[in-house]
Structures are given as C-alpha cells and as structure tokens.
Design a protein around this motif. Structure first.
Motif, PDB file in Angstrom:
ATOM      1  N   VAL A  58       0.887  -1.318   0.029  1.00 14.68           N
ATOM      2  CA  VAL A  58      -0.189  -0.039   0.066  1.00 14.68           C
ATOM      3  C   VAL A  58       0.916   1.197   0.081  1.00 14.68           C
ATOM      4  O   VAL A  58       1.875   1.359   0.840  1.00 14.68           O
ATOM      5  N   ILE A  59       0.556   2.329  -0.905  1.00 17.71           N
ATOM      6  CA  ILE A  59       1.356   3.242  -0.781  1.00 17.71           C
ATOM      7  C   ILE A  59       0.470   4.782  -0.169  1.00 17.71           C
ATOM      8  O   ILE A  59      -0.357   4.805  -0.970  1.00 17.71           O
ATOM      9  N   GLY A  60       0.956   5.220   0.812  1.00 16.47           N
ATOM     10  CA  GLY A  60       0.105   6.184   1.441  1.00 16.47           C
ATOM     11  C   GLY A  60      -0.353   5.763   2.615  1.00 16.47           C
ATOM     12  O   GLY A  60      -1.125   4.644   2.859  1.00 16.47           O
ATOM     13  N   ALA A  61      -0.260   6.685   3.868  1.00 17.56           N
ATOM     14  CA  ALA A  61      -0.851   6.385   5.036  1.00 17.56           C
ATOM     15  C   ALA A  61      -1.641   7.403   5.447  1.00 17.56           C
ATOM     16  O   ALA A  61      -1.886   7.878   6.754  1.00 17.56           O
ATOM     17  N   GLY A  62      -2.444   7.950   4.498  1.00 17.98           N
ATOM     18  CA  GLY A  62      -3.637   8.884   4.858  1.00 17.98           C
ATOM     19  C   GLY A  62      -4.887   8.157   5.351  1.00 17.98           C
ATOM     20  O   GLY A  62      -4.592   6.914   5.496  1.00 17.98           O
ATOM     21  N   PHE A  79       8.575   7.869   6.076  1.00 19.10           N
ATOM     22  CA  PHE A  79       9.551   8.865   5.652  1.00 19.10           C
ATOM     23  C   PHE A  79      10.367   8.358   4.230  1.00 19.10           C
ATOM     24  O   PHE A  79      11.310   8.568   4.096  1.00 19.10           O
ATOM     25  N   THR A  80       9.446   7.736   3.352  1.00 18.52           N
ATOM     26  CA  THR A  80      10.032   6.895   2.246  1.00 18.52           C
ATOM     27  C   THR A  80       8.972   7.466   1.096  1.00 18.52           C
ATOM     28  O   THR A  80       7.913   6.882   1.068  1.00 18.52           O
ATOM     29  N   ARG A  81       9.522   7.978  -0.001  1.00 16.30           N
ATOM     30  CA  ARG A  81       8.647   8.262  -1.189  1.00 16.30           C
ATOM     31  C   ARG A  81       8.964   7.166  -1.953  1.00 16.30           C
ATOM     32  O   ARG A  81      10.066   6.789  -2.415  1.00 16.30           O
ATOM     33  N   VAL A  82       7.800   6.623  -2.614  1.00 14.91           N
ATOM     34  CA  VAL A  82       7.811   5.824  -3.715  1.00 14.91           C
ATOM     35  C   VAL A  82       8.488   6.518  -5.008  1.00 14.91           C
ATOM     36  O   VAL A  82       7.691   7.610  -5.380  1.00 14.91           O
ATOM     37  N   GLU A  83       9.415   6.368  -5.632  1.00 14.88           N
ATOM     38  CA  GLU A  83       9.923   7.017  -6.966  1.00 14.88           C
ATOM     39  C   GLU A  83       9.350   6.575  -8.220  1.00 14.88           C
ATOM     40  O   GLU A  83       8.994   7.327  -9.130  1.00 14.88           O
ATOM     41  N   ALA A 103      -5.634  15.551  -7.620  1.00 17.15           N
ATOM     42  CA  ALA A 103      -5.248  14.265  -7.310  1.00 17.15           C
ATOM     43  C   ALA A 103      -4.083  14.092  -7.846  1.00 17.15           C
ATOM     44  O   ALA A 103      -3.582  14.735  -8.606  1.00 17.15           O
ATOM     45  N   ASP A 104      -3.074  13.444  -6.585  1.00 12.57           N
ATOM     46  CA  ASP A 104      -1.774  12.995  -6.856  1.00 12.57           C
ATOM     47  C   ASP A 104      -1.641  11.970  -7.979  1.00 12.57           C
ATOM     48  O   ASP A 104      -1.878  10.668  -7.382  1.00 12.57           O
ATOM     49  N   MET A 105      -1.519  11.892  -9.114  1.00 13.09           N
ATOM     50  CA  MET A 105      -1.428  10.851  -9.966  1.00 13.09           C
ATOM     51  C   MET A 105      -0.048  10.586 -10.539  1.00 13.09           C
ATOM     52  O   MET A 105       0.005   9.728 -11.476  1.00 13.09           O
ATOM     53  N   ARG A 106       1.064  11.249  -9.979  1.00 10.98           N
ATOM     54  CA  ARG A 106       2.222  11.390 -10.842  1.00 10.98           C
ATOM     55  C   ARG A 106       2.775   9.723 -10.827  1.00 10.98           C
ATOM     56  O   ARG A 106       3.297   9.399 -11.737  1.00 10.98           O
ATOM     57  N   LEU A 107       2.596   8.909  -9.776  1.00  8.68           N
ATOM     58  CA  LEU A 107       3.227   7.711  -9.878  1.00  8.68           C
ATOM     59  C   LEU A 107       2.607   7.064 -10.743  1.00  8.68           C
ATOM     60  O   LEU A 107       3.083   6.186 -11.855  1.00  8.68           O
ATOM     61  N   ALA A 108       1.113   6.855 -10.860  1.00 11.32           N
ATOM     62  CA  ALA A 108       0.392   6.253 -11.744  1.00 11.32           C
ATOM     63  C   ALA A 108       0.684   6.675 -13.177  1.00 11.32           C
ATOM     64  O   ALA A 108       0.851   5.718 -14.051  1.00 11.32           O
ATOM     65  N   LEU A 141      -7.833  19.056  10.992  1.00 10.48           N
ATOM     66  CA  LEU A 141      -6.790  20.306  10.774  1.00 10.48           C
ATOM     67  C   LEU A 141      -7.592  21.617  10.607  1.00 10.48           C
ATOM     68  O   LEU A 141      -7.034  22.759  11.277  1.00 10.48           O
ATOM     69  N   SER A 142      -8.695  21.739  10.121  1.00 12.40           N
ATOM     70  CA  SER A 142      -9.343  22.903  10.060  1.00 12.40           C
ATOM     71  C   SER A 142     -10.306  23.276  11.259  1.00 12.40           C
ATOM     72  O   SER A 142     -11.299  24.335  10.843  1.00 12.40           O
ATOM     73  N   ASN A 143     -10.678  22.531  12.381  1.00 11.90           N
ATOM     74  CA  ASN A 143     -11.003  23.038  13.488  1.00 11.90           C
ATOM     75  C   ASN A 143     -10.356  22.725  14.746  1.00 11.90           C
ATOM     76  O   ASN A 143     -10.799  22.809  15.860  1.00 11.90           O
ATOM     77  N   LEU A 160      -2.877   2.185  -4.613  1.00 17.18           N
ATOM     78  CA  LEU A 160      -2.327   3.555  -4.825  1.00 17.18           C
ATOM     79  C   LEU A 160      -3.323   4.302  -3.948  1.00 17.18           C
ATOM     80  O   LEU A 160      -4.500   4.450  -4.201  1.00 17.18           O
ATOM     81  N   ALA A 161      -2.836   5.012  -2.661  1.00 22.13           N
ATOM     82  CA  ALA A 161      -3.519   5.759  -1.827  1.00 22.13           C
ATOM     83  C   ALA A 161      -2.642   7.026  -1.730  1.00 22.13           C
ATOM     84  O   ALA A 161      -2.364   7.434  -0.413  1.00 22.13           O
ATOM     85  N   THR A 162      -2.214   7.587  -2.623  1.00 25.09           N
ATOM     86  CA  THR A 162      -1.284   8.901  -2.684  1.00 25.09           C
ATOM     87  C   THR A 162      -2.007  10.285  -2.537  1.00 25.09           C
ATOM     88  O   THR A 162      -1.313  11.155  -2.507  1.00 25.09           O
ATOM     89  N   GLY A 163      -3.116  10.359  -2.365  1.00 24.27           N
ATOM     90  CA  GLY A 163      -3.919  11.379  -2.064  1.00 24.27           C
ATOM     91  C   GLY A 163      -4.090  12.537  -3.016  1.00 24.27           C
ATOM     92  O   GLY A 163      -3.993  11.962  -4.220  1.00 24.27           O
ATOM     93  N   ALA A 164      -4.041  13.721  -2.489  1.00 23.02           N
ATOM     94  CA  ALA A 164      -3.981  14.788  -3.445  1.00 23.02           C
ATOM     95  C   ALA A 164      -3.041  16.020  -2.949  1.00 23.02           C
ATOM     96  O   ALA A 164      -2.283  15.762  -2.138  1.00 23.02           O
ATOM     97  N   GLN A 165      -2.679  16.653  -4.019  1.00 18.13           N
ATOM     98  CA  GLN A 165      -1.867  17.906  -3.760  1.00 18.13           C
ATOM     99  C   GLN A 165      -2.409  19.314  -3.884  1.00 18.13           C
ATOM    100  O   GLN A 165      -3.243  19.382  -4.797  1.00 18.13           O
ATOM    101  N   GLY A 190      -9.408   6.973  -2.362  1.00 20.78           N
ATOM    102  CA  GLY A 190      -9.026   8.229  -1.838  1.00 20.78           C
ATOM    103  C   GLY A 190      -9.000   9.362  -2.943  1.00 20.78           C
ATOM    104  O   GLY A 190      -9.419   9.304  -3.747  1.00 20.78           O
ATOM    105  N   ASP A 191      -8.344  10.365  -2.209  1.00 20.76           N
ATOM    106  CA  ASP A 191      -8.313  11.656  -2.804  1.00 20.76           C
ATOM    107  C   ASP A 191      -7.512  11.163  -4.232  1.00 20.76           C
ATOM    108  O   ASP A 191      -8.062  12.299  -5.222  1.00 20.76           O
ATOM    109  N   CYS A 192      -6.736  10.290  -4.687  1.00 18.37           N
ATOM    110  CA  CYS A 192      -6.073  10.084  -5.911  1.00 18.37           C
ATOM    111  C   CYS A 192      -7.035   9.381  -6.783  1.00 18.37           C
ATOM    112  O   CYS A 192      -6.544   9.454  -7.995  1.00 18.37           O
TER     113      CYS A 192
END
Ligand code: FAD
Length: 378
Positions: free
Chosen positions: A6-10, A77-81, A240-245, A45-47, A104-109, A273-275
């Motif tokens: 699994v990529i992403g710990a959100g 602390f490891t980015r999948v490249e 959506a963070d689609m860079r890896l895909a 985060l927003s409250n 892939l659970a890489t979220g959004a930017q 998720g957001d991706c």
C-alpha cells in the motif's frame, strides 16, 4: 508470495489496511509512506484551534502502534519513486519492493498558484499534519492571516482562525463564499455570519504578488488593493496526486481511473481516496472521508478474494463553520435545475422534471441531515 503493498498512510491507506485485516490476518502487508505514518483525522486540521489542540495532539494513533495492531511492515519517511507494472515492483531510495497486489492511496496535492514577489515562497497550503504544524508555528496571538480561496477549506479555516482571535481576511475571485456549492442566499448568510466574528472579505479579486514589508507581508490584489498580513494561506483547491500512476502508464484523467471494483487499468493495481476517479461515482473524484470508508470496505473484500463493487450512498458534506453550520448534498455535476428555498435554512435542488436532486441545510436545520438524506434517496 510477495506482500500486498500500500502506498500512502492517509485515511485511505490506513483504512484499506484496517478493513483488509478484518478479512485476512495472514497475508503480509507493507505500507510505504512519504510521511511519518501517524494516524490523524485530516478534517480536524480546520477546526483544531477551536478544539485548542496543538498539532501533535491531533495524532490519534502513532504510526508504530498502527503497524503493530494491524500486522503491517511500515516503511515511513520513504517516497516511492516509481512503479514497474511488468516486474510488479515499486522503487524507493532505499530499494525495491515486490508486490502481489498494489494499492495507490497517494491522496491529492494543493494547487499551487504562481505568485510574483520576494515572499511568494512563504505562502502555505494545509493538506497534511506536517503542513498544519508549519502553519501553526507561524501564528502568534492575534496574527493577521490572509486566506486565498473562499471554498470549503478556506471558509473552515476562516471560522477557526477568527474564533481563535486572529484577524482574518479572505480573497476570492467569486462573488461570495462557497459560490460553486451553495444557493446565493445561503452563501450570503455564511458571509454575514463570518463577518460577525471578524472575517473581512475581498470578492471579485485575486492575489497576484507577495512581498516582504518589514516584519509583515504585503499582498498585491488584482483590483489594485494592497493588504498587509502576517501569514498567507492558500486554499484554492486540491488536485489528485497521479504522478506515480501516470509515469507507470496507468490510465488517469482528473484522478487515477478505477473501475467499479477500484482496479486501475493495470492488473492487480488498485486506487482509492483523494487520488482516485471512481467509475462508481459517474467518473468523479470524491475527496471526502465517507467515500473512503465505502471504498476501503469494498477494496478489502476484493483483495481478500471476493471481487466487490463499491457503491456510494448519498454522502452529505458538513461544512465546519460553527458561525453558520451547513450540510450540503450536491446534485450530480451537470444536473440542470435550480435551488428552491423551502424554509429558513433549507434549500432543495430541483431538476427540470421537478425531482429533488440535492439539499442544503443551515443553522438549526442541520439536525435534519439524516431525514433529508432519506427523503432524497427514497
Ligand atoms: P492523504 O491524506 O493526502 O494521504 C496521502 C498519503 O500518500 C500520505 O501519507 C502521503 O505521504 C502519501 N504519499 C503520496 N505520494 C507518495 C509517494 N510517492 N510515496 C510514498 N507516499 C506517498 N472531508 C470530509 O469528508 N469532511 C471534512 O470535514 C473534511 N475536512 C477537511 C479539512 C481539511 C483541512 C482538508 C485538507 C481536507 C478535509 N476533508 C474533509 C477531506 C478529507 O480529509 C480527505 O478526503 C482525506 O483525508 C484524504 O485521504 P487520502 O488518504 O486519500 O489522502
């Protein structure tokens, strides 16, 4: 047998693992994430200021505890490249990880606006606990904060910051807050309610340049106005963070395209998720918590061997603006129709055949959320 990776710990990554472990306690799972992997609820985060919580107090379960409880090998602390679909591997700076199935659970930017000015690099966005920690550290008692964007996140931060005694101004090219989401009357009421707690608005304009002026920041707006502030928060949207895909040749559009069982165009590669851009949601992204829960449950069943389609129920969204609380169930994008004000704080979106396709509840009416959702789906 290589592990499930699994990529992403959100919320998406951790919830998918938690649901999977309810069905399968033996398959090895490796979770690789660019951050610490600590579990927190991003909506808080927003409250957080209203809750009088410092960033560290927002962590509900530390990463090591999550990994131990769920029987996961955590690689923090490891980015999948890169991903290699043919060899079924992912590459990080620390090495190569094989997978049998990949999530892939890489979220959004945050969307980054290019500003002019010698302080353009001080503009912050908050889309993670790390971002919030940096933002929080910049605030002093009574700081001036200029928020760019009067959408959901911009309005929530405006309410939270103003409630905590900061001097908030919001800049947006639109005519009122949440203009794309709410009927005009509801947006105007939100504007007045936030004004009453000290928020000042600048509609029909946008920030262009951010420069230093002594200890302050000088923000130049497109209508010629100049605002002095201490902090600039950009809340102009997420992508959506689609860079890896994308770099692995997986089909993407506004998100990583997934079928009804959350599989991408690559075999045994899934996304949520957001991706993700979901076939089950009419090919939309759904960057909210409730869709993640539904997607994680369906994905877990598929990964455990029973292909399961995700079904998204109607999921009204709460806008965390206590000065004027709102619940929105938006019509499917592209639905032709108009908002009708049925009662104080209650609007229905009515389509051309007079069918109800959405609602907005505000103030006291927000307690009718479940009733209205039932009516809409009946
Ligand atoms: P993220 O939380 O972004 O997680 C992505 C993960 O992927 C991170 O761990 C990141 O480190 C990792 N990652 C990315 N790329 C790589 C890589 N190459 N290698 C390794 N790891 C990588 N929704 C609601 O329903 N209600 C609300 O009230 C609400 N409030 C919100 C308030 C704020 C301020 C924000 C920003 C969002 C809010 N949302 C709300 C939206 C909701 O929080 C998100 O939809 C949800 O948290 C997204 O989770 P995610 O796991 O998909 O993405």
């Amino acid at each position: 047998m290589p592990p499930l990776v699994v990529i992403g710990a959100g919320l998406a990554g951790w919830t998918a693992v938690r649901e999977f472990r309810k069905l399968d306690t033996t398959t090895p799972v490796v979770l690789i994430t660019a951050d610490s992997g600590d579990f927190y609820a991003k909506p808080s985060l927003s409250n957080a200021l209203a809750q009088k919580k410092a960033p560290g107090q927002l962590v509900t379960t530390p990463a090591a505890k999550m990994a131990e409880t769920l029987g996961v090998t955590l690689v923090p602390f490891t980015r999948v490249e890169s991903l290699d679909i043919a060899s079924r591997t992912v590459r990080t700076a620390g090495g190569v990880h094989p997978w049998s199935h990949l999530v892939l659970a890489t979220g959004a930017q945050p969307i980054r606006v290019q500003f002019q000015g010698d302080a353009a690099d001080t503009v912050l966005s908050v889309n993670s606990l790390d971002d919030f920690t940096e933002f929080h550290a910049r605030l002093a008692a009574g700081s001036r904060v200029l928020i760019m964007g009067a959408g959901l996140i911009g309005c929530e931060f405006a309410n939270d910051l103003a409630g905590a005694g900061h001097k908030v101004s919001v800049v947006d090219p639109g005519p009122r807050p949440l203009a794309a989401l709410l009927p005009e009357q509801a947006g105007d009421s939100l504007r007045l309610s936030l004004e009453s707690i000290g928020v000042t608005w600048h509609f029909g304009t946008a920030a262009q340049a951010v420069d230093r002026q002594g200890d302050a920041l000088r923000v130049q707006l497109s209508d010629g106005q100049v605002q002095l502030t201490d902090v600039v928060l950009s809340a102009v949207g997420l992508r959506a963070d689609m860079r890896l895909a994308q770099s692995a040749g997986i089909a993407c559009d506004r998100g990583i395209l997934v079928d009804t069982a959350l599989q991408t165009s690559a075999p045994d590669v899934y996304a949520l998720g957001d991706c993700a851009q979901y076939a089950s949601a009419g090919s939309r992204t759904l960057p909210y918590v409730m869709p993640i829960m539904a997607a994680a449950r369906a994905l877990a069943a598929t990964l455990a061997g029973k292909r399961t389609d995700v079904q998204f129920a109607l999921m009204p969204v709460s806008v965390k603006t206590p000065a004027y609380p709102i619940v929105v169930a938006s019509p499917v994008p592209g639905t032709q129709g108009t908002w009708h004000n049925a009662d104080e704080g209650l609007w229905h979106f009515v389509d051309e055949s007079l069918g109800r396709r959405g609602f907005v509840l505000a103030g006291r009416q927000t307690s009718r959320r479940a009733e209205m959702a039932r009516e809409l789906t009946a």
